[in-house]
Design a protein around this motif. Structure first.
Motif, PDB file in Angstrom:
ATOM      1  N   PRO A  77       4.760  -7.010  -0.516  1.00  0.00           N
ATOM      2  CA  PRO A  77       4.912  -5.573  -0.266  1.00  0.00           C
ATOM      3  C   PRO A  77       4.616  -4.691  -1.479  1.00  0.00           C
ATOM      4  O   PRO A  77       4.289  -3.512  -1.311  1.00  0.00           O
ATOM      5  CB  PRO A  77       6.384  -5.456   0.155  1.00  0.00           C
ATOM      6  N   ARG A  78       4.705  -5.236  -2.671  1.00  0.00           N
ATOM      7  CA  ARG A  78       4.387  -4.458  -3.879  1.00  0.00           C
ATOM      8  C   ARG A  78       2.890  -4.242  -4.033  1.00  0.00           C
ATOM      9  O   ARG A  78       2.472  -3.316  -4.744  1.00  0.00           O
ATOM     10  CB  ARG A  78       4.907  -5.166  -5.133  1.00  0.00           C
ATOM     11  N   PHE A  79       2.077  -5.064  -3.375  1.00  0.00           N
ATOM     12  CA  PHE A  79       0.635  -5.064  -3.641  1.00  0.00           C
ATOM     13  C   PHE A  79      -0.226  -4.759  -2.419  1.00  0.00           C
ATOM     14  O   PHE A  79      -1.405  -4.478  -2.572  1.00  0.00           O
ATOM     15  CB  PHE A  79       0.227  -6.426  -4.222  1.00  0.00           C
ATOM     16  N   PHE A  80       0.354  -4.810  -1.208  1.00  0.00           N
ATOM     17  CA  PHE A  80      -0.464  -4.640  -0.003  1.00  0.00           C
ATOM     18  C   PHE A  80       0.246  -3.761   1.020  1.00  0.00           C
ATOM     19  O   PHE A  80       1.448  -3.909   1.256  1.00  0.00           O
ATOM     20  CB  PHE A  80      -0.777  -6.008   0.621  1.00  0.00           C
ATOM     21  N   LEU A  81      -0.522  -2.868   1.632  1.00  0.00           N
ATOM     22  CA  LEU A  81      -0.005  -2.032   2.708  1.00  0.00           C
ATOM     23  C   LEU A  81      -0.117  -2.733   4.055  1.00  0.00           C
ATOM     24  O   LEU A  81       0.664  -2.467   4.964  1.00  0.00           O
ATOM     25  CB  LEU A  81      -0.803  -0.715   2.777  1.00  0.00           C
ATOM     26  N   LEU A 132     -13.747  -2.540 -11.074  1.00  0.00           N
ATOM     27  CA  LEU A 132     -13.522  -1.400 -10.194  1.00  0.00           C
ATOM     28  C   LEU A 132     -12.054  -0.978 -10.207  1.00  0.00           C
ATOM     29  O   LEU A 132     -11.753   0.221 -10.165  1.00  0.00           O
ATOM     30  CB  LEU A 132     -13.959  -1.747  -8.773  1.00  0.00           C
ATOM     31  N   ARG A 133     -11.174  -1.935 -10.293  1.00  0.00           N
ATOM     32  CA  ARG A 133      -9.749  -1.582 -10.383  1.00  0.00           C
ATOM     33  C   ARG A 133      -9.460  -0.841 -11.682  1.00  0.00           C
ATOM     34  O   ARG A 133      -8.745   0.180 -11.677  1.00  0.00           O
ATOM     35  CB  ARG A 133      -8.896  -2.850 -10.291  1.00  0.00           C
ATOM     36  N   ALA A 134     -10.011  -1.322 -12.788  1.00  0.00           N
ATOM     37  CA  ALA A 134      -9.800  -0.648 -14.076  1.00  0.00           C
ATOM     38  C   ALA A 134     -10.371   0.769 -14.036  1.00  0.00           C
ATOM     39  O   ALA A 134      -9.772   1.711 -14.570  1.00  0.00           O
ATOM     40  CB  ALA A 134     -10.437  -1.458 -15.200  1.00  0.00           C
ATOM     41  N   GLU A 187      -7.924   2.877 -11.985  1.00  0.00           N
ATOM     42  CA  GLU A 187      -6.687   3.125 -12.746  1.00  0.00           C
ATOM     43  C   GLU A 187      -6.913   4.194 -13.804  1.00  0.00           C
ATOM     44  O   GLU A 187      -6.069   5.075 -14.011  1.00  0.00           O
ATOM     45  CB  GLU A 187      -6.208   1.824 -13.391  1.00  0.00           C
ATOM     46  N   SER A 188      -8.054   4.138 -14.486  1.00  0.00           N
ATOM     47  CA  SER A 188      -8.350   5.111 -15.526  1.00  0.00           C
ATOM     48  C   SER A 188      -8.576   6.499 -14.947  1.00  0.00           C
ATOM     49  O   SER A 188      -8.086   7.502 -15.494  1.00  0.00           O
ATOM     50  CB  SER A 188      -9.587   4.663 -16.318  1.00  0.00           C
ATOM     51  N   ALA A 189      -9.307   6.571 -13.837  1.00  0.00           N
ATOM     52  CA  ALA A 189      -9.642   7.873 -13.258  1.00  0.00           C
ATOM     53  C   ALA A 189      -8.453   8.533 -12.567  1.00  0.00           C
ATOM     54  O   ALA A 189      -8.284   9.752 -12.631  1.00  0.00           O
ATOM     55  CB  ALA A 189     -10.794   7.705 -12.262  1.00  0.00           C
ATOM     56  N   LEU A 190      -7.631   7.735 -11.914  1.00  0.00           N
ATOM     57  CA  LEU A 190      -6.543   8.292 -11.105  1.00  0.00           C
ATOM     58  C   LEU A 190      -5.219   8.390 -11.848  1.00  0.00           C
ATOM     59  O   LEU A 190      -4.325   9.128 -11.421  1.00  0.00           O
ATOM     60  CB  LEU A 190      -6.363   7.462  -9.832  1.00  0.00           C
ATOM     61  N   ASP A 225      -2.581   3.736  -6.825  1.00  0.00           N
ATOM     62  CA  ASP A 225      -1.672   2.893  -6.048  1.00  0.00           C
ATOM     63  C   ASP A 225      -2.391   1.578  -5.782  1.00  0.00           C
ATOM     64  O   ASP A 225      -3.405   1.554  -5.078  1.00  0.00           O
ATOM     65  CB  ASP A 225      -1.312   3.592  -4.742  1.00  0.00           C
ATOM     66  N   ILE A 226      -1.889   0.478  -6.334  1.00  0.00           N
ATOM     67  CA  ILE A 226      -2.545  -0.819  -6.190  1.00  0.00           C
ATOM     68  C   ILE A 226      -2.656  -1.217  -4.724  1.00  0.00           C
ATOM     69  O   ILE A 226      -3.628  -1.868  -4.307  1.00  0.00           O
ATOM     70  CB  ILE A 226      -1.798  -1.904  -7.007  1.00  0.00           C
ATOM     71  N   ARG A 227      -1.691  -0.805  -3.913  1.00  0.00           N
ATOM     72  CA  ARG A 227      -1.740  -1.151  -2.484  1.00  0.00           C
ATOM     73  C   ARG A 227      -2.907  -0.444  -1.799  1.00  0.00           C
ATOM     74  O   ARG A 227      -3.613  -1.038  -0.987  1.00  0.00           O
ATOM     75  CB  ARG A 227      -0.418  -0.773  -1.818  1.00  0.00           C
ATOM     76  N   GLN A 228      -3.114   0.832  -2.143  1.00  0.00           N
ATOM     77  CA  GLN A 228      -4.234   1.563  -1.567  1.00  0.00           C
ATOM     78  C   GLN A 228      -5.568   0.991  -2.047  1.00  0.00           C
ATOM     79  O   GLN A 228      -6.536   0.915  -1.281  1.00  0.00           O
ATOM     80  CB  GLN A 228      -4.138   3.051  -1.956  1.00  0.00           C
ATOM     81  N   PHE A 229      -5.617   0.587  -3.318  1.00  0.00           N
ATOM     82  CA  PHE A 229      -6.846  -0.004  -3.845  1.00  0.00           C
ATOM     83  C   PHE A 229      -7.198  -1.276  -3.081  1.00  0.00           C
ATOM     84  O   PHE A 229      -8.353  -1.466  -2.659  1.00  0.00           O
ATOM     85  CB  PHE A 229      -6.688  -0.312  -5.338  1.00  0.00           C
ATOM     86  N   HIS A 230      -6.226  -2.138  -2.870  1.00  0.00           N
ATOM     87  CA  HIS A 230      -6.491  -3.378  -2.143  1.00  0.00           C
ATOM     88  C   HIS A 230      -6.897  -3.086  -0.695  1.00  0.00           C
ATOM     89  O   HIS A 230      -7.752  -3.799  -0.130  1.00  0.00           O
ATOM     90  CB  HIS A 230      -5.264  -4.291  -2.176  1.00  0.00           C
ATOM     91  N   GLN A 231      -6.329  -2.044  -0.091  1.00  0.00           N
ATOM     92  CA  GLN A 231      -6.719  -1.675   1.264  1.00  0.00           C
ATOM     93  C   GLN A 231      -8.181  -1.233   1.293  1.00  0.00           C
ATOM     94  O   GLN A 231      -8.927  -1.561   2.224  1.00  0.00           O
ATOM     95  CB  GLN A 231      -5.814  -0.559   1.788  1.00  0.00           C
TER      96      GLN A 231
END
Length: 587
Positions: free
Chosen positions: A353-357, A543-545, A548-551, A556-562
């Motif tokens: 739940p910490r990482f995925f919606l 892409l995650r980095a 994270e830098s831009a936002l 939100d890591i969960r939104q990124f994974h989605q």
């Protein structure tokens, strides 16, 4: 339940113009119908029964020309679609489909076919071996009625023609100077010897008639047993014999001594194209080689930190031997492995739940390989479930030869093959009925394996690698993928020999010689394929980095994974464009 929007738009009255999304959906459906009719192997993998006449056209110009015409027809139709009028999701589908069809058309052009079609298979994943698995009782097709058995028997009978077609293709390559390596050819000969050493009744082709539906009468069973033994004895084994004699007597003397594809006619140019196909990116082999060397050095520094943390006084090479040989790092019983993976799964579930919606509806089972498979399987693998959730996904682990299994790699193995690796990526895609079928069920290795390798890195944020043993396990796993960048490009662009490549892998990891040899011979047979794992993972990490830098605090890591998983297995440039749009919207 109302039909989806795309289907409703197709039901518009004659006076209404269908939307651009509906026209695109119709194009996808037309392409799928044509491709299904022209791809007998895909039908078998899906459990369907293709036309035996179409199967007998494998490895022929006739079938390749029809596939090329189909791809070009789809590209012409796609050119009539106004991408700007599509919905955002359909724009992604448009881009994925366009890249897929452009690539298909490119690889079916005469220039590339002259370098690839004339090498129809090799020892790694060759149809001469795989077809027996496809047609066995353990394959995807069902044996529920006498008609099923009869249909499969006809397909078995067509296989001899397929192998003869392959011989003709190999001969074309000999005439043009485009041939496989001696290493790969000897491995194929050994595989054929192993296949034909079995009595017909021991062959995988015979396995369907070892078990029948209860309703089938005994006289029918006896007839089918005799028919299956006859097709193996009179058609399949003689075809294997023809292929074996050709490879040993004619092809092997003409095969390449040099293992790198750059030694083959136009091989240097072909390798660049193969890298593009396997990674979905245009990459320079020399830069990939340098990247691999850099990653190997970085991972070795981290490995040395774990060595010190575990208070081992010897050097890193000695530490490899220590991990490889000390009984404390290996399971004593199969139950110890089963309990260990169950414990890892419970810990991972608590972190999800910490990482995925969104999580898949399809459940995941954890179980050992069946005994008859274990000897020939990897340490673990994933078997996908049904798209409707009626059949669970399975995380298989290997209990064969327990002293060769590692307790140190359990966490990273589960994260990769199970949750949130292959199980999440594959299940979420195929459960999403809003996606076209090619996004639900197809994909590319750079995304699929890249995601699974990226999923291993989530173990750091989940806190699992605070345990130095599990930290070592994930570093050892990552090292293999980094060495692939070095060795694959070393073989095919830098002129490395087979032995030089094996020595490099032994010097920089805890692998045994047999594993290193199998890996290197895989890279020889499949140039560029092994690059996709690390390239895919590093792309997702980059892409995650960037996000994270831009936002900043909005990330939100969960939104990124989605965003990463929400459109199926995308080519990496299409994924990057999607993430860039998401970042811009998030600003």
């Amino acid at each position: 339940m109302p039909p989806p929007a795309a289907a409703r738009s197709l039901e518009a009255s004659p006076d209404e113009q269908p939307s651009e999304d509906a026209r695109l959906a119709r194009l996808f459906a037309d392409d799928a119908r044509r491709e299904d009719a022209l791809d007998p192997l895909d039908a078998l993998y899906r459990g369907a029964r293709p036309d035996p006449a179409m199967l007998a056209q494998l490895y022929t110009d006739t079938l390749d020309d029809r596939l090329l015409a189909s791809a070009e027809e789809s590209l012409r139709a796609l050119g009539e679609i106004d991408r700007a009028k599509l919905s955002p999701g359909s724009q992604i589908s448009y881009d994925v489909f366009a890249r897929s069809k452009e690539e298909q058309a490119e690889w079916l052009q005469p220039a590339l076919r002259s370098l690839t079609a004339v090498r129809p298979f090799n020892h790694f994943g060759g149809l001469h071996v795989e077809f027996s698995s496809l047609m066995s009782s353990e394959g995807a097709i069902r044996f529920d009625s006498e008609a099923d058995y009869r249909d499969a028997l006809v397909l078995d009978g067509a296989f001899g023609k397929v192998l003869d077609n392959a011989i003709a293709r190999f001969r074309q390559g000999m005439a043009s100077g485009v041939v496989e390596t001696k290493v790969t050819t000897r491995n194929m000969i050994a595989q054929l010897d192993a296949m034909t050493a079995q009595a017909p009744e021991q062959s995988p082709f015979y396995s369907p008639v070892l078990k029948f539906p209860a309703s089938m009468p005994e006289p029918r069973r006896a007839q089918l047993r005799e028919a299956y033994a006859a097709v193996i004895r009179e058609t399949i084994y003689p075809a294997y014999g023809r292929l074996r004699r050709f490879l040993a007597d004619e092809y092997l003397p003409a095969a390449r001594d040099q293992v790198g594809i750059s030694a083959m006619k136009q091989g240097t140019e072909l390798y660049v194209e193969l890298i593009k196909r396997e990674t979905t990116l245009e990459l320079d082999p020399e830069k990939v080689h340098a990247l691999g060397l850099s990653e190997v050095a970085r991972i070795q520094r981290e490995m040395d930190g774990v060595r010190r943390e575990m208070a081992f006084s010897g050097n890193l090479r000695a530490f490899f031997d220590y991990i490889r040989t000390d009984p404390q790092f290996h399971p004593k019983t199969a139950q110890e492995l089963a309990d260990g993976f169950a414990a890892v799964a419970k810990q991972v579930d608590a972190q999800i739940p910490r990482f995925f919606l969104k999580v898949p509806r399809t459940p995941l089972l954890i179980q050992p390989y069946p005994a008859f498979r274990a000897k020939y399987e990897a340490g673990a693998s994933y078997n996908q479930g049904a798209s409707d959730g009626s059949r669970p996904g399975i995380f298989y682990f290997n209990t064969y030869d327990l002293p060769s299994r590692f307790l140190t790699g359990m966490t990273t193995l589960y994260l990769h093959e199970g949750i949130p690796g292959h199980h999440f990526q594959i299940s979420l895609a195929q459960e999403d009925t809003s996606l076209p079928s090619f996004q639900r069920f197809e994909g590319n290795n750079a995304f699929v394996e890249g995601w699974a390798l990226y999923a291993e890195t989530l173990g750091y944020a989940m806190g699992f690698y605070k345990d130095p043993r599990q930290h070592w396990g994930t570093l050892d796993d990552e090292m293999l993928r980094a060495m692939r960048l070095v060795v694959d490009t070393g073989i095919h662009a830098e002129g490395w020999t087979r032995d030089q490549s094996i020595d490099y892998m032994l010097a920089n990891s805890g692998m045994g010689r047999s594993d290193a040899t199998a890996e290197v011979e895989r890279y020889i047979a499949m140039p560029g394929q092994a690059l996709s794992y690390k390239i895919g993972a590093m792309t997702i990490q980059r892409l995650r980095a960037k996000a994270e830098s831009a936002l900043g605090p909005k990330f939100d890591i969960r939104q990124f994974h989605q965003q990463v998983l929400g459109s199926g297995a995308l080519p990496l440039p299409v994924l990057e464009a999607k993430i860039d749009r998401w970042i811009e919207a998030g600003r």
